[in-house]
Design an enzyme around this catalytic site. Sequence first.
Site, mmCIF file in Angstrom:
data_model
loop_
_atom_site.group_PDB
_atom_site.id
_atom_site.type_symbol
_atom_site.label_atom_id
_atom_site.label_comp_id
_atom_site.label_asym_id
_atom_site.label_seq_id
_atom_site.Cartn_x
_atom_site.Cartn_y
_atom_site.Cartn_z
ATOM 1 N N LYS A 53 -56.531 128.359 54.246
ATOM 2 C CA LYS A 53 -57.518 127.596 53.464
ATOM 3 C C LYS A 53 -57.049 127.453 52.024
ATOM 4 O O LYS A 53 -56.747 128.438 51.352
ATOM 5 C CB LYS A 53 -58.867 128.309 53.517
ATOM 6 C CG LYS A 53 -59.954 127.676 52.649
ATOM 7 C CD LYS A 53 -61.220 128.528 52.677
ATOM 8 C CE LYS A 53 -62.271 128.009 51.715
ATOM 9 N NZ LYS A 53 -63.469 128.888 51.677
ATOM 10 N N ASP A 61 -64.314 125.410 44.473
ATOM 11 C CA ASP A 61 -65.416 125.352 45.429
ATOM 12 C C ASP A 61 -66.746 125.575 44.722
ATOM 13 O O ASP A 61 -67.175 126.701 44.497
ATOM 14 C CB ASP A 61 -65.225 126.401 46.528
ATOM 15 C CG ASP A 61 -66.382 126.402 47.519
ATOM 16 O OD1 ASP A 61 -67.078 125.367 47.613
ATOM 17 O OD2 ASP A 61 -66.591 127.420 48.188
ATOM 18 N N LYS A 63 -73.479 126.744 44.615
ATOM 19 C CA LYS A 63 -73.420 128.200 44.493
ATOM 20 C C LYS A 63 -74.309 128.687 43.363
ATOM 21 O O LYS A 63 -74.574 127.957 42.402
ATOM 22 C CB LYS A 63 -71.982 128.645 44.222
ATOM 23 C CG LYS A 63 -71.016 128.455 45.370
ATOM 24 C CD LYS A 63 -69.631 128.965 44.986
ATOM 25 C CE LYS A 63 -68.612 128.744 46.080
ATOM 26 N NZ LYS A 63 -68.903 129.540 47.288
ATOM 27 N N ASP A 120 -60.569 130.130 45.790
ATOM 28 C CA ASP A 120 -60.874 129.907 47.209
ATOM 29 C C ASP A 120 -59.683 129.318 47.958
ATOM 30 O O ASP A 120 -59.851 128.734 49.029
ATOM 31 C CB ASP A 120 -62.086 128.983 47.336
ATOM 32 C CG ASP A 120 -62.941 129.311 48.546
ATOM 33 O OD1 ASP A 120 -62.706 130.363 49.169
ATOM 34 O OD2 ASP A 120 -63.834 128.524 48.884
ATOM 35 N N ASP A 133 -71.573 124.421 51.508
ATOM 36 C CA ASP A 133 -70.778 125.523 50.963
ATOM 37 C C ASP A 133 -70.007 126.249 52.064
ATOM 38 O O ASP A 133 -69.265 127.184 51.786
ATOM 39 C CB ASP A 133 -71.678 126.510 50.212
ATOM 40 C CG ASP A 133 -70.879 127.474 49.349
ATOM 41 O OD1 ASP A 133 -69.743 127.118 48.953
ATOM 42 O OD2 ASP A 133 -71.376 128.582 49.076
ATOM 43 N N GLU A 160 -67.563 124.949 53.619
ATOM 44 C CA GLU A 160 -66.572 123.871 53.696
ATOM 45 C C GLU A 160 -65.215 124.346 54.183
ATOM 46 O O GLU A 160 -64.432 123.564 54.738
ATOM 47 C CB GLU A 160 -66.426 123.202 52.324
ATOM 48 C CG GLU A 160 -65.444 123.840 51.350
ATOM 49 C CD GLU A 160 -65.779 125.278 50.979
ATOM 50 O OE1 GLU A 160 -64.851 126.057 50.700
ATOM 51 O OE2 GLU A 160 -66.978 125.635 50.975
ATOM 52 N N ARG A 170 -64.300 126.323 56.644
ATOM 53 C CA ARG A 170 -64.123 126.210 58.097
ATOM 54 C C ARG A 170 -63.970 124.752 58.524
ATOM 55 O O ARG A 170 -63.324 124.465 59.535
ATOM 56 C CB ARG A 170 -65.299 126.891 58.800
ATOM 57 C CG ARG A 170 -66.650 126.256 58.598
ATOM 58 C CD ARG A 170 -67.801 127.208 58.860
ATOM 59 N NE ARG A 170 -67.918 128.206 57.810
ATOM 60 C CZ ARG A 170 -68.879 129.119 57.762
ATOM 61 N NH1 ARG A 170 -69.804 129.170 58.710
ATOM 62 N NH2 ARG A 170 -68.922 129.996 56.786
#
Length: 474
Positions: free
Chosen positions: A238, A243, A250, A261, A320, A322, A324
């Site tokens: 990833k 993010d 968030k 991230d 959030d 995202e 996956r």
Amino acid sequence: MVSITEGKHERFFIDFAWEKDGHIRSYRLGLEEVFEGKYLDTLFVPLQGQAFLLVGCGKEKELGLLEVREILAAAASKCREMKIRECSVDISRFAEVLGKDAVIQSVMGLELGSYTYSFTGKEEDDACSFQLERISDMEDMEELIAEAEELVKGIRFARDTVNTPGNHLRPMDFDRCITGFVKDVEIEAQTFVYGQLRAMGMEALYGIGGSSEYPPCLLILRYRGNPESDEIYGLIGKGVTCDTGGYCLKGSKSMAGIKGDMAGAAAVAGAMHAIAAGKLKVNVTACLPLCENRISQSAFLPGDVITGYGGKTIEILNTDAEGRLVLSDAVSYGIKDEKITKILDIATLTGAVWSALGYTIAGSMSDDDHFYELFEKGLVHSAEKYLRFPFGREHRKMIKSDVADVKNVGADCCGSITAGLFIREFCEGKPWIHLDIAGTAWCDTPSFAFESKGATGAGVTSLYYMMKEAQNEG
């Protein structure tokens, strides 16, 4: 810098003291009354024309590879603090107890114990040069040191990129960092940019990445160390460089860490360089989806339904979640276009994993015991900690959607498990391992002496050693 010397440095030495039944055993000094040898305690002993840095190793029966790395890192940190520029180290006792791995962990500790991140990239001028006294019965010390240096290089790359401020590491910047990093080894790199992602139908990746004015991309790294084999291991990392959480914004306390991230992709890049530099006899393809997740007119909304590159429809209930999503497109591409046969994904994926395991143990999942055994064999050498989560039919039901094939979040519980199972939905039955390093990839307060505040480089050594073990799989 670490080198081998046949003799000893003339002035400075690192020596080790062991705590045993209230006493210590030291190689050269007898200071039982003033130094107890407690774990990571240090004592600087100046003598006429020489000086010793004594480092406590604790109880010898508790010594493991992680402890070796930490003991040497504590020594290196103290040398830096005292501005010692060169010293001699005898690690023969560690090697006697733990074998060749102790040499590698010693070098890694000495190198990482003095790591600091500098945004300016300015080289530190106070680094200490360490000379390892040759172990008489170990002929391949040079090769072991070289292997350790490669792993350190990968960890440093992962730390540096994760530590880089987000406004200086957009997705395409990250792509250039990685391709430049692997340029000196036999790795083929290919980048698919935003327009190509749209044309290919990677709706999850370009949909998340399209929320930012800084476009997403998919970076492919190919290493072919065993062209006679049809086995191709896929490392999927990833790479979300920013993010915000999108419309599921968030909380303010989480915003400070949104630049990190992409630690999964950084770990894969670091491991790939070490794999290629070591000329491991394996075939590995890395698929790295790189993007930002922001709020804009084009950003996904909760309730949206998209079609991933693998053809499955996805209901997006949490913007959030995202990571996956972008990983699902990367996994599908790896299987369909790169013909990968076994899949490992690694990501800073869920807050649930660090709620469960904290900052020193990462979460893992797998649907293939034999494949996971390969990973566990690598862990014996990597000195990292992972806990394998179980899962069953009841967990798979949690991500079934009423309006699509799958939804990107499950119930209020089992968040780490359902996140992993979402990615598994796109693996088409191929052996799969999932690593969630959300807790171990970053530390505000270091847990180990070889860490510094910020990125840790988690995953690099475990991926490398897994691929080293895979050489025996054919």
